[in-house]
Motif scaffolding. Structure first.
Motif, PDB file in Angstrom:
ATOM      1  N   VAL A 119     -10.358  91.986 -20.469  1.00 23.07           N
ATOM      2  CA  VAL A 119     -10.231  92.408 -21.861  1.00 23.07           C
ATOM      3  C   VAL A 119      -9.575  91.275 -22.627  1.00 23.07           C
ATOM      4  CG1 VAL A 119      -9.199  94.053 -23.472  1.00 23.07           C
ATOM      5  CG2 VAL A 119     -10.104  94.850 -21.281  1.00 23.07           C
ATOM      6  N   VAL A 120     -10.295  90.721 -23.605  1.00 25.72           N
ATOM      7  CA  VAL A 120      -9.787  89.613 -24.413  1.00 25.72           C
ATOM      8  C   VAL A 120      -9.498  90.114 -25.824  1.00 25.72           C
ATOM      9  CG1 VAL A 120     -11.041  87.890 -23.063  1.00 25.72           C
ATOM     10  CG2 VAL A 120     -12.110  88.871 -25.102  1.00 25.72           C
ATOM     11  N   MET A 121      -8.609  89.416 -26.509  1.00 23.70           N
ATOM     12  CA  MET A 121      -8.273  89.757 -27.880  1.00 23.70           C
ATOM     13  C   MET A 121      -9.008  88.813 -28.828  1.00 23.70           C
ATOM     14  SD  MET A 121      -6.392  92.349 -27.424  1.00 23.70           S
ATOM     15  CE  MET A 121      -5.983  92.603 -29.164  1.00 23.70           C
ATOM     16  N   VAL A 122      -9.821  89.389 -29.702  1.00 24.20           N
ATOM     17  CA  VAL A 122     -10.589  88.627 -30.687  1.00 24.20           C
ATOM     18  C   VAL A 122     -10.174  89.101 -32.073  1.00 24.20           C
ATOM     19  CG1 VAL A 122     -12.887  88.019 -31.543  1.00 24.20           C
ATOM     20  CG2 VAL A 122     -12.526  88.410 -29.099  1.00 24.20           C
ATOM     21  N   GLN A 123      -9.460  88.241 -32.820  1.00 22.71           N
ATOM     22  CA  GLN A 123      -8.994  88.598 -34.165  1.00 22.71           C
ATOM     23  C   GLN A 123      -8.289  89.947 -34.164  1.00 22.71           C
ATOM     24  OE1 GLN A 123      -9.322  86.406 -36.882  1.00 22.71           O
ATOM     25  NE2 GLN A 123      -9.900  85.077 -35.169  1.00 22.71           N
ATOM     26  N   GLY A 124      -7.436  90.156 -33.156  1.00 24.73           N
ATOM     27  CA  GLY A 124      -6.667  91.384 -33.070  1.00 24.73           C
ATOM     28  C   GLY A 124      -7.417  92.563 -32.499  1.00 24.73           C
ATOM     29  N   ARG A 125      -8.692  92.396 -32.145  1.00 25.23           N
ATOM     30  CA  ARG A 125      -9.473  93.462 -31.551  1.00 25.23           C
ATOM     31  C   ARG A 125      -9.690  93.193 -30.074  1.00 25.23           C
ATOM     32  NH1 ARG A 125     -12.975  96.410 -34.790  1.00 25.23           N
ATOM     33  NH2 ARG A 125     -13.508  97.480 -32.837  1.00 25.23           N
ATOM     34  N   ALA A 126      -9.572  94.239 -29.251  1.00 22.72           N
ATOM     35  CA  ALA A 126      -9.790  94.104 -27.817  1.00 22.72           C
ATOM     36  C   ALA A 126     -11.272  94.232 -27.508  1.00 22.72           C
ATOM     37  CB  ALA A 126      -9.003  95.168 -27.060  1.00 22.72           C
ATOM     38  N   VAL A 127     -11.791  93.279 -26.718  1.00 25.15           N
ATOM     39  CA  VAL A 127     -13.196  93.279 -26.321  1.00 25.15           C
ATOM     40  C   VAL A 127     -13.262  93.172 -24.800  1.00 25.15           C
ATOM     41  CG1 VAL A 127     -15.402  92.059 -26.462  1.00 25.15           C
ATOM     42  CG2 VAL A 127     -13.920  92.193 -28.477  1.00 25.15           C
ATOM     43  N   ALA A 128     -14.058  94.030 -24.171  1.00 28.74           N
ATOM     44  CA  ALA A 128     -14.237  93.993 -22.716  1.00 28.74           C
ATOM     45  C   ALA A 128     -15.429  93.098 -22.383  1.00 28.74           C
ATOM     46  CB  ALA A 128     -14.471  95.393 -22.172  1.00 28.74           C
ATOM     47  N   VAL A 129     -15.229  92.211 -21.417  1.00 29.68           N
ATOM     48  CA  VAL A 129     -16.270  91.283 -20.978  1.00 29.68           C
ATOM     49  C   VAL A 129     -16.447  91.463 -19.469  1.00 29.68           C
ATOM     50  CG1 VAL A 129     -17.009  88.878 -20.836  1.00 29.68           C
ATOM     51  CG2 VAL A 129     -15.659  89.665 -22.805  1.00 29.68           C
ATOM     52  N   VAL A 130     -17.683  91.686 -19.025  1.00 30.07           N
ATOM     53  CA  VAL A 130     -17.969  91.909 -17.608  1.00 30.07           C
ATOM     54  C   VAL A 130     -18.928  90.825 -17.129  1.00 30.07           C
ATOM     55  CG1 VAL A 130     -18.975  93.467 -15.905  1.00 30.07           C
ATOM     56  CG2 VAL A 130     -17.610  94.389 -17.792  1.00 30.07           C
ATOM     57  N   SER A 131     -18.510  90.103 -16.094  1.00 28.02           N
ATOM     58  CA  SER A 131     -19.338  89.074 -15.460  1.00 28.02           C
ATOM     59  C   SER A 131     -19.831  89.607 -14.127  1.00 28.02           C
ATOM     60  CB  SER A 131     -18.522  87.794 -15.233  1.00 28.02           C
ATOM     61  OG  SER A 131     -19.279  86.832 -14.526  1.00 28.02           O
ATOM     62  N   THR A 132     -21.144  89.506 -13.906  1.00 27.00           N
ATOM     63  CA  THR A 132     -21.701  90.006 -12.656  1.00 27.00           C
ATOM     64  C   THR A 132     -22.933  89.184 -12.280  1.00 27.00           C
ATOM     65  OG1 THR A 132     -22.415  92.021 -11.506  1.00 27.00           O
ATOM     66  CG2 THR A 132     -23.225  91.709 -13.750  1.00 27.00           C
ATOM     67  N   HIS A 133     -23.345  89.322 -11.044  1.00 27.88           N
ATOM     68  CA  HIS A 133     -24.517  88.611 -10.520  1.00 27.88           C
ATOM     69  C   HIS A 133     -25.220  89.577  -9.571  1.00 27.88           C
ATOM     70  CE1 HIS A 133     -26.171  85.099  -7.853  1.00 27.88           C
ATOM     71  NE2 HIS A 133     -27.112  85.609  -8.642  1.00 27.88           N
ATOM     72  N   ILE A 134     -26.251  90.220 -10.077  1.00 29.33           N
ATOM     73  CA  ILE A 134     -26.970  91.207  -9.262  1.00 29.33           C
ATOM     74  C   ILE A 134     -27.694  90.492  -8.132  1.00 29.33           C
ATOM     75  CG2 ILE A 134     -28.921  92.802  -9.265  1.00 29.33           C
ATOM     76  CD1 ILE A 134     -28.048  93.768 -11.985  1.00 29.33           C
TER      77      ILE A 134
ATOM     78  N   VAL B 264     -27.140  79.727 -21.167  1.00 25.61           N
ATOM     79  CA  VAL B 264     -27.500  80.476 -22.369  1.00 25.61           C
ATOM     80  C   VAL B 264     -26.241  80.657 -23.222  1.00 25.61           C
ATOM     81  CG1 VAL B 264     -28.528  82.576 -23.296  1.00 25.61           C
ATOM     82  CG2 VAL B 264     -29.247  81.725 -21.073  1.00 25.61           C
ATOM     83  N   HIS B 265     -26.340  80.273 -24.501  1.00 26.91           N
ATOM     84  CA  HIS B 265     -25.226  80.396 -25.440  1.00 26.91           C
ATOM     85  C   HIS B 265     -25.582  81.454 -26.485  1.00 26.91           C
ATOM     86  CE1 HIS B 265     -23.971  76.477 -23.820  1.00 26.91           C
ATOM     87  NE2 HIS B 265     -25.218  76.110 -24.014  1.00 26.91           N
ATOM     88  N   VAL B 266     -24.602  82.258 -26.892  1.00 22.19           N
ATOM     89  CA  VAL B 266     -24.830  83.262 -27.917  1.00 22.19           C
ATOM     90  C   VAL B 266     -23.522  83.507 -28.667  1.00 22.19           C
ATOM     91  CG1 VAL B 266     -24.315  85.213 -26.382  1.00 22.19           C
ATOM     92  CG2 VAL B 266     -25.805  85.553 -28.367  1.00 22.19           C
ATOM     93  N   SER B 267     -23.633  83.756 -29.978  1.00 23.39           N
ATOM     94  CA  SER B 267     -22.481  84.110 -30.803  1.00 23.39           C
ATOM     95  C   SER B 267     -22.460  85.616 -30.999  1.00 23.39           C
ATOM     96  CB  SER B 267     -22.557  83.407 -32.161  1.00 23.39           C
ATOM     97  OG  SER B 267     -22.465  82.010 -31.998  1.00 23.39           O
ATOM     98  N   LEU B 268     -21.276  86.210 -30.860  1.00 22.65           N
ATOM     99  CA  LEU B 268     -21.122  87.659 -30.951  1.00 22.65           C
ATOM    100  C   LEU B 268     -20.083  88.002 -32.005  1.00 22.65           C
ATOM    101  CD1 LEU B 268     -21.056  88.364 -27.111  1.00 22.65           C
ATOM    102  CD2 LEU B 268     -22.968  88.804 -28.646  1.00 22.65           C
ATOM    103  N   VAL B 269     -20.354  89.032 -32.765  1.00 22.08           N
ATOM    104  CA  VAL B 269     -19.451  89.480 -33.818  1.00 22.08           C
ATOM    105  C   VAL B 269     -19.048  90.916 -33.525  1.00 22.08           C
ATOM    106  CG1 VAL B 269     -19.191  89.964 -36.284  1.00 22.08           C
ATOM    107  CG2 VAL B 269     -20.478  87.953 -35.535  1.00 22.08           C
ATOM    108  N   VAL B 270     -17.760  91.189 -33.614  1.00 22.72           N
ATOM    109  CA  VAL B 270     -17.244  92.533 -33.377  1.00 22.72           C
ATOM    110  C   VAL B 270     -17.445  93.358 -34.643  1.00 22.72           C
ATOM    111  CG1 VAL B 270     -15.233  93.894 -32.717  1.00 22.72           C
ATOM    112  CG2 VAL B 270     -15.529  91.584 -31.812  1.00 22.72           C
ATOM    113  N   ALA B 271     -17.986  94.536 -34.472  1.00 17.39           N
ATOM    114  CA  ALA B 271     -18.210  95.414 -35.618  1.00 17.39           C
ATOM    115  C   ALA B 271     -16.881  95.720 -36.310  1.00 17.39           C
ATOM    116  CB  ALA B 271     -18.876  96.711 -35.166  1.00 17.39           C
ATOM    117  N   GLY B 272     -16.867  95.592 -37.622  1.00 14.09           N
ATOM    118  CA  GLY B 272     -15.663  95.900 -38.383  1.00 14.09           C
ATOM    119  C   GLY B 272     -14.784  94.724 -38.670  1.00 14.09           C
ATOM    120  N   ILE B 273     -15.089  93.505 -38.088  1.00 11.16           N
ATOM    121  CA  ILE B 273     -14.272  92.315 -38.375  1.00 11.16           C
ATOM    122  C   ILE B 273     -14.886  91.562 -39.539  1.00 11.16           C
ATOM    123  CG2 ILE B 273     -13.528  90.076 -37.502  1.00 11.16           C
ATOM    124  CD1 ILE B 273     -13.105  91.245 -34.851  1.00 11.16           C
TER     125      ILE B 273
END
Length: 615
Positions: A492-507, A606-615
């Motif tokens: 769980v990382v903090m992005v602009q005061g919002r907590a975001v869960a990030v899951v890394s996996t390799h099926i 692969v690179h991607v930009s993500l925006v948290v809803a409400g920020i």
């Protein structure tokens, strides 16, 4: 009876140490070349790769009669020259088949040199431990990135120094002595764990929670320094007790150290025990290997290396073929344990005090050189969200079979990510050169890391970031027959005061079936771990859009972040045709993905930009 005495100043022992150092360096290139060049990363059957690898060691046995026919001095001169030239050539060859066959030629030369050293009266109790210790300290000082993968102005002087030591000494036509069969098994055990700087780093990074994280900077070099020091202290002590109780206790500790490494008793204790029990135990086995005449020492040396090859193939092939392999280190440990139980008596070593002081300083100071940190890349956050990179790094090896961590780091940093998710992270397999991919890349990127073990304690997936992390959890997934296992690592990382869960996996798909169970477990883990927070699931999922496992993830509420931009092909990296690397999101908005063009793995980043809803 006065125990036999040997002096470290003997030229043949200096040469033997240099030969061992060069051989270990060369094996760190040759072994992964079998996988990435000959094997094309699992596209070649594991049985064929194993047969190809074993053939070179079996051919090396022919050096034993050659040592008698040519004489040890002449064979040592020729084989030593080829070994040094092959080591130099590996610095400059472009990879691919030239790398594989130059390394194979050097391997044969190294086996021939050891046969000449054994036939010429070198002591397995002196030159061998010195060479193994030097190889471990060099590897630690280079941050587990071998000389072959370093700039020439670093690699060439190191090779010339080893070559000068090799040609400084020579076989002295003394009677051949015993213990040479021990070299192969000890080389395997020290390379796999007992003198591995990467394993020391992994041991330092685990806590009691089942995942690994960035350790205090000084702990990994201190750990490997102490292990090498314990190894040398036993091998070169002026006198060591050799009573039967001591030898029995040492034999038990050697086998126990292999068991601590091979079996999962919970991290980090067993890994530390593997190093700190195994290193002195193996040092004592070499020390007590015996000074009695052994007319077939050259055969013993080369056949011992065949044991090395068979055991290495048996241990690592299990991760392709799928069978229990934890018994392999323990079985190999029985060889030095047997030598300890039947040792004839101690050898008195006359080591100059200055040499002892230099060895202590080297053990404590040289590993610190591996802490050098290049300037980190900048992050790419825009104030409203975060940049994420997903990359299967294939142990850090490119399509040409070379290990170039600087280029891997550059490919990752191209879009200045705030969070990096890595698959197929190798943190110490001897088969792949014994590198700690994660620590190397984290230093170059200037990021902290978290690591989730899958196949074993040194193979799995990772998350790197500079953002604040407030929670971490790792969960093993049902293997379903996949030899390398699978896991889900969440932070769980903090992005602009919002907590975001990030899951890394390799099926890891089961043979001839879709990984439905793993997909369900990943979705359930992410949902529970996120606890309502915005969530990312990413990695090499080995499934395609529209497949049943992909549908299980989207049905659980995780949207395909690449859907508006499909197709997003990432494999193979040079000519992508498959869509198997994915980013799925909940509560986040994704920008258009950017597929990198680097061929530093068989997958493209692969690179991607993500925006948290409400920020």
């Amino acid at each position: 009876m006065t125990p036999p005495s040997r002096s470290w100043s003997a030229k043949t022992d200096v040469a033997t140490a240099a030969g061992i150092l060069l051989l270990v360096d060369l094996l760190r290139v040759w072994l992964p070349s079998i996988i990435t060049i000959f094997g094309q990363a699992a596209s070649t059957p594991a049985e064929l790769m194993g047969a190809f690898a074993l053939a070179w060691f079996v051919a090396g046995v022919a050096a034993a009669p050659l040592a008698r026919r040519l004489g040890p001095r002449r064979l040592a001169l020729v084989a030593g020259a080829v070994l040094v030239l092959a080591r130099l050539a590996l610095i400059f060859v472009p990879g691919g088949l030239p790398q594989l066959y130059v390394a194979s030629t050097g391997l044969l030369a190294g086996l021939a040199f050891l046969a000449a050293a054994a036939e010429g009266g070198a002591s397995v109790a002196l030159g061998v431990p010195a060479g193994l210790a030097a190889a471990a300290l060099e590897h630690a000082a280079l941050g587990t990135v071998d000389a072959s993968w370093r700039p020439w102005w670093i690699a060439v002087p190191l090779t010339f120094a080893a070559g000068a030591a090799l040609f400084y000494g020579r076989p002295e036509a003394r009677p051949a002595t015993g213990g040479w069969f021990l070299v192969g098994p000890v080389l395997l055990l020290t390379g796999v764990y007992a003198l591995s700087p990467a394993v020391a780093a992994v041991a330092a990074s685990y806590g009691a929670h089942g995942y690994a994280s960035t350790p205090p900077a000084l702990l990994p070099p201190l750990g490997i320094g102490l292990a090498v020091l314990a190894f040398l202290a036993v091998a070169f002590a002026p006198r060591v007790p050799a009573s039967r109780p001591v030898r029995v206790a040492a034999a038990v500790l050697v086998v126990a150290s292999a068991a601590c490494f091979a079996f999962d008793f919970g991290a980090p204790g067993p890994l530390w025990l593997a190093l700190l029990l195994g290193a002195p135990g193996l040092g004592l086995a070499l020390r007590l290997a015996g000074e009695r005449p052994a007319p077939r020492a050259a055969y013993a040396a080369t056949l011992g290396l065949v044991v090395f090859a068979v055991a290495a193939i048996a241990y690592y092939a299990a991760y392709d073929i799928g069978y229990p392999n934890r018994w392999v280190p323990v079985a190999v440990a029985l060889v030095p344990a047997g030598f300890l139980l039947r040792a004839a008596g101690p050898v008195t070593v006359r080591l100059p005090r200055r040499a002892g002081a230099a060895a202590i300083a080297a053990c404590l100071l040289l590993p610190l050189a591996g802490l050098w940190v290049p300037p980190p890349a900048r992050s790419g956050g825009d104030g409203r969200g975060f940049a994420l990179t997903e990359y299967n790094i294939r142990m850090g090896f490119g399509l040409d079979g070379t290990y170039r961590p600087a280029e891997v780091a550059a490919a990752i940093a191209a879009n200045r990510p705030d969070i990096v998710l890595l698959s197929e992270v190798d943190r110490g397999w001897l088969l792949n050169g014994g590198h700690d991919d994660l620590a190397v890349l984290a230093r170059r990127l200037g990021m902290r890391y978290w690591f989730g073990p899958a196949a074993d304690a040194v193979w799995g997936d990772a998350i790197l970031t500079r953002l604040p992390v407030v929670a971490v959890e790792s969960m093993p997934l049902t293997a379903d027959g996949a030899p390398t296992g699978a896991q889900a690592l969440g932070v769980v990382v903090m992005v602009q005061g919002r907590a975001v869960a990030v899951v890394s996996t390799h099926i890891q798909p089961p043979p001839d079936a879709e990984p439905l169970r793993q997909a369900d477990e990943i979705a359930a883990f992410a949902t529970r771990f996120a606890a309502g927070r915005p969530t990312v699931i990413a990695g090499d999922l080995n499934i395609t859009p529209g497949s049943a496992p992909f549908g299980r993830l989207t049905a659980a509420g995780y949207a395909d972040a690449f859907a508006p931009s499909r197709p997003v092909r990432t494999f193979p990296a040079d000519r992508p045709v498959e869509e198997i690397d994915h980013v799925l999101v909940r509560g986040l908005t994704a920008g258009p993905p950017v597929v990198g063009t680097a061929t530093t793995s068989d997958h493209a980043p692969v690179h991607v930009s993500l925006v948290v809803a409400g920020i």
